[in-house]
Design a protein around this motif. Sequence first.
Motif, PDB file in Angstrom:
ATOM      1  N   VAL A 168       0.830  -1.203   0.000  1.00  0.00           N
ATOM      2  CA  VAL A 168       0.000   0.000   0.000  1.00  0.00           C
ATOM      3  C   VAL A 168       0.867   1.256   0.000  1.00  0.00           C
ATOM      4  N   LEU A 169       1.874   1.260   0.821  1.00  0.00           N
ATOM      5  CA  LEU A 169       2.722   2.447   0.945  1.00  0.00           C
ATOM      6  C   LEU A 169       3.529   2.728  -0.323  1.00  0.00           C
ATOM      7  N   ARG A 170       3.712   1.724  -1.150  1.00  0.00           N
ATOM      8  CA  ARG A 170       4.477   1.916  -2.385  1.00  0.00           C
ATOM      9  C   ARG A 170       3.588   2.331  -3.554  1.00  0.00           C
ATOM     10  N   ARG A 171       2.289   2.500  -3.297  1.00  0.00           N
ATOM     11  CA  ARG A 171       1.361   2.983  -4.330  1.00  0.00           C
ATOM     12  C   ARG A 171       0.783   4.319  -3.869  1.00  0.00           C
ATOM     13  N   PRO A 172       1.324   5.436  -4.283  1.00  0.00           N
ATOM     14  CA  PRO A 172       0.825   6.741  -3.821  1.00  0.00           C
ATOM     15  C   PRO A 172      -0.629   7.028  -4.188  1.00  0.00           C
ATOM     16  N   VAL A 173      -1.068   6.558  -5.350  1.00  0.00           N
ATOM     17  CA  VAL A 173      -2.441   6.834  -5.770  1.00  0.00           C
ATOM     18  C   VAL A 173      -3.423   6.089  -4.861  1.00  0.00           C
ATOM     19  N   GLY A 174      -4.316   6.839  -4.218  1.00  0.00           N
ATOM     20  CA  GLY A 174      -5.317   6.212  -3.360  1.00  0.00           C
ATOM     21  C   GLY A 174      -4.788   5.645  -2.064  1.00  0.00           C
ATOM     22  N   ARG A 175      -3.571   6.022  -1.685  1.00  0.00           N
ATOM     23  CA  ARG A 175      -2.935   5.420  -0.506  1.00  0.00           C
ATOM     24  C   ARG A 175      -3.735   5.642   0.776  1.00  0.00           C
ATOM     25  N   SER A 176      -4.196   6.863   0.998  1.00  0.00           N
ATOM     26  CA  SER A 176      -4.918   7.164   2.243  1.00  0.00           C
ATOM     27  C   SER A 176      -6.176   6.321   2.368  1.00  0.00           C
ATOM     28  N   LYS A 177      -6.932   6.237   1.281  1.00  0.00           N
ATOM     29  CA  LYS A 177      -8.164   5.443   1.310  1.00  0.00           C
ATOM     30  C   LYS A 177      -7.842   3.969   1.528  1.00  0.00           C
ATOM     31  N   ALA A 178      -6.787   3.492   0.892  1.00  0.00           N
ATOM     32  CA  ALA A 178      -6.399   2.092   1.051  1.00  0.00           C
ATOM     33  C   ALA A 178      -6.032   1.768   2.489  1.00  0.00           C
ATOM     34  N   LEU A 179      -5.356   2.692   3.164  1.00  0.00           N
ATOM     35  CA  LEU A 179      -4.981   2.466   4.556  1.00  0.00           C
ATOM     36  C   LEU A 179      -6.193   2.461   5.474  1.00  0.00           C
ATOM     37  N   VAL A 180      -7.163   3.325   5.205  1.00  0.00           N
ATOM     38  CA  VAL A 180      -8.392   3.344   6.003  1.00  0.00           C
ATOM     39  C   VAL A 180      -9.143   2.029   5.841  1.00  0.00           C
ATOM     40  N   VAL A 181      -9.294   1.580   4.614  1.00  0.00           N
ATOM     41  CA  VAL A 181     -10.007   0.325   4.366  1.00  0.00           C
ATOM     42  C   VAL A 181      -9.249  -0.850   4.979  1.00  0.00           C
ATOM     43  N   LYS A 182      -7.927  -0.821   4.908  1.00  0.00           N
ATOM     44  CA  LYS A 182      -7.127  -1.888   5.528  1.00  0.00           C
ATOM     45  C   LYS A 182      -7.415  -1.972   7.022  1.00  0.00           C
ATOM     46  N   GLY A 205      -6.321  -0.760  -6.564  1.00  0.00           N
ATOM     47  CA  GLY A 205      -7.258  -0.113  -7.462  1.00  0.00           C
ATOM     48  C   GLY A 205      -7.913   1.120  -6.876  1.00  0.00           C
ATOM     49  N   PHE A 206      -7.532   1.500  -5.656  1.00  0.00           N
ATOM     50  CA  PHE A 206      -8.063   2.725  -5.059  1.00  0.00           C
ATOM     51  C   PHE A 206      -7.608   3.921  -5.896  1.00  0.00           C
ATOM     52  N   ALA A 207      -8.544   4.818  -6.186  1.00  0.00           N
ATOM     53  CA  ALA A 207      -8.191   5.940  -7.047  1.00  0.00           C
ATOM     54  C   ALA A 207      -9.170   7.081  -6.834  1.00  0.00           C
ATOM     55  N   PRO A 208      -8.741   8.323  -7.078  1.00  0.00           N
ATOM     56  CA  PRO A 208      -9.671   9.448  -7.024  1.00  0.00           C
ATOM     57  C   PRO A 208     -10.649   9.361  -8.192  1.00  0.00           C
ATOM     58  N   LEU A 209     -11.832   9.914  -8.012  1.00  0.00           N
ATOM     59  CA  LEU A 209     -12.858   9.842  -9.049  1.00  0.00           C
ATOM     60  C   LEU A 209     -12.962  11.128  -9.855  1.00  0.00           C
ATOM     61  N   ASP A 210     -12.077  12.097  -9.581  1.00  0.00           N
ATOM     62  CA  ASP A 210     -12.200  13.412 -10.203  1.00  0.00           C
ATOM     63  C   ASP A 210     -11.230  13.650 -11.353  1.00  0.00           C
ATOM     64  N   LEU A 211     -10.567  12.592 -11.825  1.00  0.00           N
ATOM     65  CA  LEU A 211      -9.631  12.685 -12.938  1.00  0.00           C
ATOM     66  C   LEU A 211      -8.432  13.570 -12.624  1.00  0.00           C
ATOM     67  N   SER A 212      -8.136  13.756 -11.334  1.00  0.00           N
ATOM     68  CA  SER A 212      -6.981  14.561 -10.953  1.00  0.00           C
ATOM     69  C   SER A 212      -5.669  13.836 -11.249  1.00  0.00           C
ATOM     70  N   ILE A 213      -5.745  12.534 -11.463  1.00  0.00           N
ATOM     71  CA  ILE A 213      -4.570  11.729 -11.799  1.00  0.00           C
ATOM     72  C   ILE A 213      -4.863  10.978 -13.087  1.00  0.00           C
ATOM     73  N   PRO A 214      -3.975  10.996 -14.063  1.00  0.00           N
ATOM     74  CA  PRO A 214      -4.219  10.295 -15.329  1.00  0.00           C
ATOM     75  C   PRO A 214      -4.541   8.823 -15.109  1.00  0.00           C
ATOM     76  N   VAL A 215      -5.513   8.342 -15.864  1.00  0.00           N
ATOM     77  CA  VAL A 215      -5.971   6.977 -15.649  1.00  0.00           C
ATOM     78  C   VAL A 215      -4.866   5.959 -15.929  1.00  0.00           C
TER      79      VAL A 215
END
Length: 281
Positions: A168-182, A205-215
């Motif tokens: 989880v820590l090595r994937r910056p995209v969606g990291r905070s949400k992934a840690l909460v769910v963990k 697969g955690f990701a923002p839904l606002d297209l702030s990060i390229p898919v």
Amino acid sequence: MRSFRSVILCADDFGLADGVSRGIVELAWKGRLSATGAMTNMPGWRRAAPDLKPLKDRIAVGLHLNFTVGVPLGEMPDLAADGVFPPLQILLAKALKRQLQASEIAAEIARQLDAFTQAFGAPPAFVDGHQHVHILPGIRKALIEALAVRGYAGRTWLRDPADRAASVLRRPVGRSKALVVKALAKGFARQTHLAGFSTNKGFSGFAPLDLSIPVARVFGEAFSHLGPHPVVMCHPGYVDDELRALDPVVDSRIEELNYLRSDAFWELLEQRGLRLSPEIA
């Protein structure tokens, strides 16, 4: 000869809206998905379920247990007093305070399972939850018991939305949400295994839904640092008025759909030595 690792790519929210279901079916036929989870309380489920039957040998079709969108399949005077499921924030607060009524939750789980088998003609290959509600206190135990009573142990697996902290820590995209769910999923895999059910090992697969990060970056990270039996979730689909009425943030769905059917996605899998599979092992 080059060897490939297997990974499940699961499209959530089948049945949420016709555009979402249509996009998932198209990707499945193209071999760009290997699983999908169905929201059986939504009207779109019965309309679209026949489209999945010809795909049952190509992808895993599971139940996307839902307690936060649409209406329940039966009366729930405590959780859905006005006949509509509450948003996640309310459900989460009630779950953490141990305020969910066990009998009410169990009855709705049974109804959603019945709606799956009635429309699809077979038990779900797996069960997960919309917004990961299946791991919450007051829901996880009832779900495991419902599946056990039906004799689904050994036939149906459950999705564990947690992953190793190092991954989880090595994937910056969606990291905070992934840690909460963990954190919320603590003990879920152990309870599931004790009851005789399998789980995936590795989740992303955690990701923002606002297209702030390229898919492309979203999927590039999602398919990195994978566990031994991993699941990657995604949310592709066409945008229609039905979807817009349910979800104010929809643009990411068509972007995911376009990426998953692109040559770039196939090249990503080839470069990483990955093959999509409908099975966790």
